[in-house]
Structure formats: C-alpha cells, structure tokens
Design a protein around this motif. Sequence first.
Motif, mmCIF file in Angstrom:
data_model
loop_
_atom_site.group_PDB
_atom_site.id
_atom_site.type_symbol
_atom_site.label_atom_id
_atom_site.label_comp_id
_atom_site.label_asym_id
_atom_site.label_seq_id
_atom_site.Cartn_x
_atom_site.Cartn_y
_atom_site.Cartn_z
ATOM 1 N N THR A 281 -3.319 25.613 33.601
ATOM 2 C CA THR A 281 -3.826 25.725 32.230
ATOM 3 C C THR A 281 -5.307 25.361 32.179
ATOM 4 O OG1 THR A 281 -3.265 23.422 31.707
ATOM 5 C CG2 THR A 281 -1.587 25.097 31.256
ATOM 6 N N SER A 282 -5.951 25.789 31.093
ATOM 7 C CA SER A 282 -7.319 25.376 30.775
ATOM 8 C C SER A 282 -7.348 24.874 29.344
ATOM 9 C CB SER A 282 -8.298 26.553 30.910
ATOM 10 O OG SER A 282 -8.386 27.004 32.237
ATOM 11 N N LYS A 283 -8.123 23.835 29.112
ATOM 12 C CA LYS A 283 -8.267 23.348 27.748
ATOM 13 C C LYS A 283 -8.914 24.429 26.889
ATOM 14 C CE LYS A 283 -8.502 18.369 28.613
ATOM 15 N NZ LYS A 283 -9.255 17.133 28.351
ATOM 16 N N LYS A 284 -8.393 24.575 25.654
ATOM 17 C CA LYS A 284 -8.864 25.621 24.763
ATOM 18 C C LYS A 284 -9.880 25.068 23.770
ATOM 19 C CE LYS A 284 -6.112 28.789 26.443
ATOM 20 N NZ LYS A 284 -6.675 29.906 27.227
ATOM 21 N N PRO A 285 -10.861 25.894 23.399
ATOM 22 C CA PRO A 285 -11.771 25.463 22.329
ATOM 23 C C PRO A 285 -11.033 25.405 21.003
ATOM 24 C CG PRO A 285 -12.190 27.749 22.948
ATOM 25 C CD PRO A 285 -11.211 27.216 23.943
ATOM 26 N N GLY A 286 -11.543 24.615 20.106
ATOM 27 C CA GLY A 286 -10.898 24.457 18.812
ATOM 28 C C GLY A 286 -11.830 24.837 17.680
ATOM 29 N N THR A 287 -11.530 24.323 16.502
ATOM 30 C CA THR A 287 -12.336 24.575 15.311
ATOM 31 C C THR A 287 -12.706 23.244 14.674
ATOM 32 O OG1 THR A 287 -11.207 26.679 14.916
ATOM 33 C CG2 THR A 287 -12.415 25.727 13.068
ATOM 34 N N LEU A 288 -13.959 23.092 14.341
ATOM 35 C CA LEU A 288 -14.434 21.877 13.719
ATOM 36 C C LEU A 288 -14.559 22.102 12.217
ATOM 37 C CD1 LEU A 288 -15.653 19.002 13.978
ATOM 38 C CD2 LEU A 288 -17.881 20.094 14.278
ATOM 39 N N THR A 289 -13.791 21.359 11.442
ATOM 40 C CA THR A 289 -13.868 21.440 9.984
ATOM 41 C C THR A 289 -14.698 20.268 9.481
ATOM 42 O OG1 THR A 289 -11.689 22.493 9.884
ATOM 43 C CG2 THR A 289 -12.551 21.528 7.840
ATOM 44 N N VAL A 290 -15.800 20.574 8.808
ATOM 45 C CA VAL A 290 -16.746 19.548 8.404
ATOM 46 C C VAL A 290 -16.267 18.782 7.181
ATOM 47 C CG1 VAL A 290 -19.172 19.124 7.802
ATOM 48 C CG2 VAL A 290 -18.590 20.965 9.377
ATOM 49 N N GLY A 291 -15.442 19.425 6.368
ATOM 50 C CA GLY A 291 -14.961 18.763 5.153
ATOM 51 C C GLY A 291 -15.787 19.083 3.931
ATOM 52 N N VAL A 292 -16.631 20.102 4.033
ATOM 53 C CA VAL A 292 -17.418 20.563 2.885
ATOM 54 C C VAL A 292 -17.083 22.032 2.668
ATOM 55 C CG1 VAL A 292 -19.739 20.890 1.954
ATOM 56 C CG2 VAL A 292 -19.264 18.937 3.447
ATOM 57 N N ASP A 293 -16.641 22.363 1.446
ATOM 58 C CA ASP A 293 -16.121 23.707 1.195
ATOM 59 C C ASP A 293 -17.149 24.802 1.446
ATOM 60 O OD1 ASP A 293 -13.739 22.578 0.537
ATOM 61 O OD2 ASP A 293 -14.022 22.691 -1.647
ATOM 62 N N VAL A 294 -18.442 24.525 1.175
ATOM 63 C CA VAL A 294 -19.445 25.582 1.324
ATOM 64 C C VAL A 294 -19.885 25.771 2.768
ATOM 65 C CG1 VAL A 294 -20.305 25.286 -1.036
ATOM 66 C CG2 VAL A 294 -21.329 23.968 0.831
ATOM 67 N N LEU A 295 -19.459 24.871 3.663
ATOM 68 C CA LEU A 295 -19.790 25.019 5.078
ATOM 69 C C LEU A 295 -18.603 25.637 5.804
ATOM 70 C CD1 LEU A 295 -21.570 21.608 5.792
ATOM 71 C CD2 LEU A 295 -22.614 23.822 5.267
ATOM 72 N N PRO A 296 -18.853 26.646 6.641
ATOM 73 C CA PRO A 296 -17.736 27.330 7.306
ATOM 74 C C PRO A 296 -17.158 26.477 8.429
ATOM 75 C CG PRO A 296 -19.811 28.173 8.144
ATOM 76 C CD PRO A 296 -20.162 27.214 7.034
ATOM 77 N N PRO A 297 -15.870 26.692 8.786
ATOM 78 C CA PRO A 297 -15.333 26.070 10.003
ATOM 79 C C PRO A 297 -16.160 26.537 11.201
ATOM 80 C CG PRO A 297 -13.601 27.077 8.688
ATOM 81 C CD PRO A 297 -14.891 27.540 8.096
ATOM 82 N N LEU A 298 -16.469 25.603 12.101
ATOM 83 C CA LEU A 298 -17.347 25.896 13.229
ATOM 84 C C LEU A 298 -16.537 25.980 14.522
ATOM 85 C CD1 LEU A 298 -20.239 23.395 12.389
ATOM 86 C CD2 LEU A 298 -20.148 25.836 11.860
ATOM 87 N N PRO A 299 -16.833 26.971 15.376
ATOM 88 C CA PRO A 299 -16.192 26.988 16.695
ATOM 89 C C PRO A 299 -16.561 25.726 17.463
ATOM 90 C CG PRO A 299 -17.354 29.053 16.266
ATOM 91 C CD PRO A 299 -17.755 28.107 15.184
ATOM 92 N N MET A 300 -15.559 25.078 18.046
ATOM 93 C CA MET A 300 -15.772 23.799 18.722
ATOM 94 C C MET A 300 -15.472 23.968 20.205
ATOM 95 S SD MET A 300 -13.883 20.211 17.850
ATOM 96 C CE MET A 300 -14.210 18.714 18.776
ATOM 97 N N ASP A 301 -16.449 23.651 21.052
ATOM 98 C CA ASP A 301 -16.238 23.771 22.493
ATOM 99 C C ASP A 301 -15.130 22.824 22.948
ATOM 100 O OD1 ASP A 301 -18.321 25.684 23.321
ATOM 101 O OD2 ASP A 301 -19.678 24.189 22.499
#
Length: 392
Positions: free
Chosen positions: A366-386
């Motif tokens: 297996t390889s660790k998968k990237p995730g999604t970073l949620t900042v907690g501010v509605d106007v900011l989009p979820p960010l791809p997380m390495d």
Amino acid sequence: VASAMKDWAIEKGATHYTHVFFPLTGLTAEKHDSFLSPDGAGGALTEFSGAQLIQGEPDASSFPSGGIRQTFEARGYTAWDVTSPAYILENPNGTTLCIPTAFVSWTGEALDKKTPVLRSMQALDKQARRILNLFGHDDVAMVSSTAGPEQEYFLIDRNFYFGRPDLINAGRTLFGAPSPKGQEFDDHYFGAIPERVLAFMHECERELFKLGIPIKTRHNEVAPGQYEIAPVFETSNIATDHQQLTMITLKRVAEKYGMQCLTHEKPFAGVNGSGKHVNFSLGNATQGNLLDPGDTPHQNAQFLVFCAAVIRAVSTYAPLLRAVVASAGNDHRLGANEAPPAIMSIFLGDVLTHVFDQIKAGGAKTSKKPGTLTVGVDVLPPLPMDAGDRNR
C-alpha cells in the motif's frame, strides 16, 4: 554553422565574439576577438570559421590548475559546448557573441566546472538507459539531470557599501556594529517588495529573458535586505551556465539603481546568509521524470529502483559529495550561523518511508493516500492535502 552564427550576431550589432568558460576561480572568463580580419589589400573582411567556433586557445597557466603543469607551460583549449545555446551580450556601445565552452589543459585535464558536469551527465545517461532497458523500454531518449537553483542575494545602497572596506574587499562582515534590525519578527520574508527593489527586479527579468533564462519567481527572503530569484528547471549544464549569467546580471543592473548586489554566502554576521537551494531531478523525453513516485509509489518499481540508487549513492559517496560543497564560502555560511555542513542526510517523507519500511519487511502492498484539508471557513474551498510533510 559558424557563418550563420556570425551573420546572426552581426545583425544584432556584434563586432566581436568570445568563448565563455568557467575556470576554477568560481567566476566566468572570456577573451574577446573581432570578426574583422585583414584581406591583404589594405581592407578587412568579417570572418568566423568553423575552426574558430569549435576551439580557442586561452592562457591556461594563469588559471587554477592544481599545480599539474609549470607556469611557463601555458597552452590550454576551449571547446565549443553545442548543448548550451550561444547568446548576445549587450553593452551601450555594442554587442558581443558569447559561445559557452569547456576549458581543458593541453594534456587533457579539466580546468573548469563545465567539463566535469558534462562527464557526469554522460555517465548518468549511460547507466540510466541501462536500467530503463531492464524495464523493457526499447525507445529511450537521452536521460539528463535537471536543476532549478534558487539564487538568494542582498541589496544595499551603494553609499553604505562604499563606507564598508570589509564588504568591498572581502564581500562580508569583518568589523563594525551589528545590524540594528535582525530577523526577530520574520517580517521581511515574503513581505511587500520595496518599489526601488521591484524596479530593479523588473529590469533584471527583462535582461534575463533576452538571454533565454526562464526566470519564474521573485520575493523577499528572510534577512533584511535579502531577496531571491528562481528559474524554471532546465538541463543541469544549461542551468549552470544560466546561473552564472543571472549573478552577473543581478550585479550589473543593481548599480543602475544605486545599489550593490552581494552574493557572498555570509555577507552579514547574525542574519541568514545567501545560497542556492538546488532542486534537481533526472528524466528524459520518452519516460518522463524518473524520480516522480506517482500516485501509487509502492507499485512503481521503476521509480523505486532509481530512488534506491540515489539513496545508496549518497550513503556510499558522502565524502565525495561533501568535498563538492566544501568551498570556503559555503563552509563559512553553513558552519557559522546555519546548518552544519558536515551532516548529510536524506529525508524521504512519510509516504516513501512507509513504502520502504514495507519493502524491508517483505513487500510493499500500500501507499499512503493524499487527503483533503478543510479550513473551516465556508468561503474557502477544501484544499488537496499531501500525504506527507515536505522535506526542509
């Protein structure tokens, strides 16, 4: 080819040509020759032969040679490097055709920095193709290393510079009071670029684009008065030539704006020094980047082989790598107020460490998968997380 280069250069206003080489002084060297030759009838013709293009003969005794020959044995040769493009160097009173060359002694020893780079790139290509053939690749383009050096530098007003004999003669602090402002608040890094400095940067970039140097990034660095410029990556040999041109251009343009550009590794005590973070990789036109792990590095056997080769090379040849970076200036910078130079390490990050731990235990699944970073501010989009942190 020589005739076409001469016509192009004369069209751009050139009256002279020069073989530019990189002796062991850490600087560039050049001897200018006119295109004009006597015609035997009291006149002159513009000439540039193939022999003149391919080979020059500078004085090899006046450059560092490690004592391999006596001073009176002066012959040396410059050899045209066809892989690094020729360029036109502009001056208010004319232009010059500049031809990148290697510099060797009459007995064949390398007297420059370019020849070893080209030798290493040739060896890399040969061995990398051998490995790619083992993976069933029959159509293999030349494999070359690529580099993207980030050049840091200081700018100070020339009036202050001329009040500092230590900066004039040594390029760094030897005496004087400490700087009234250091890096206490880290407020200079990525700060707003001063208008005078930004004007200097704009002109630098225009001059560098003329020379074909793909400058991409500019910003304030950490220390007060420190800045950085960085290009898009290129083949290592061309990147090296372009780095020399970049440093020359920075210094030349700074004077037009009443400033002095300092590229010494440690010009001021107590604040960050200047260096080059060299981002590098290797690849070719048919297989792409050979150090790209992809989304599933545990299944990418080709990448793992090249990655393991780099790890083993650093482990096996650490003293050689240490010798390569052990210049007086670099040791002063790294050994004074920053990371000690004697420590060499490889940090793989969470993803690759996880893969190699599995290989050590019997096989990677297996390889660790990237995730999604949620900042907690509605106007900011979820960010791809390495999947792992970066190596610093």
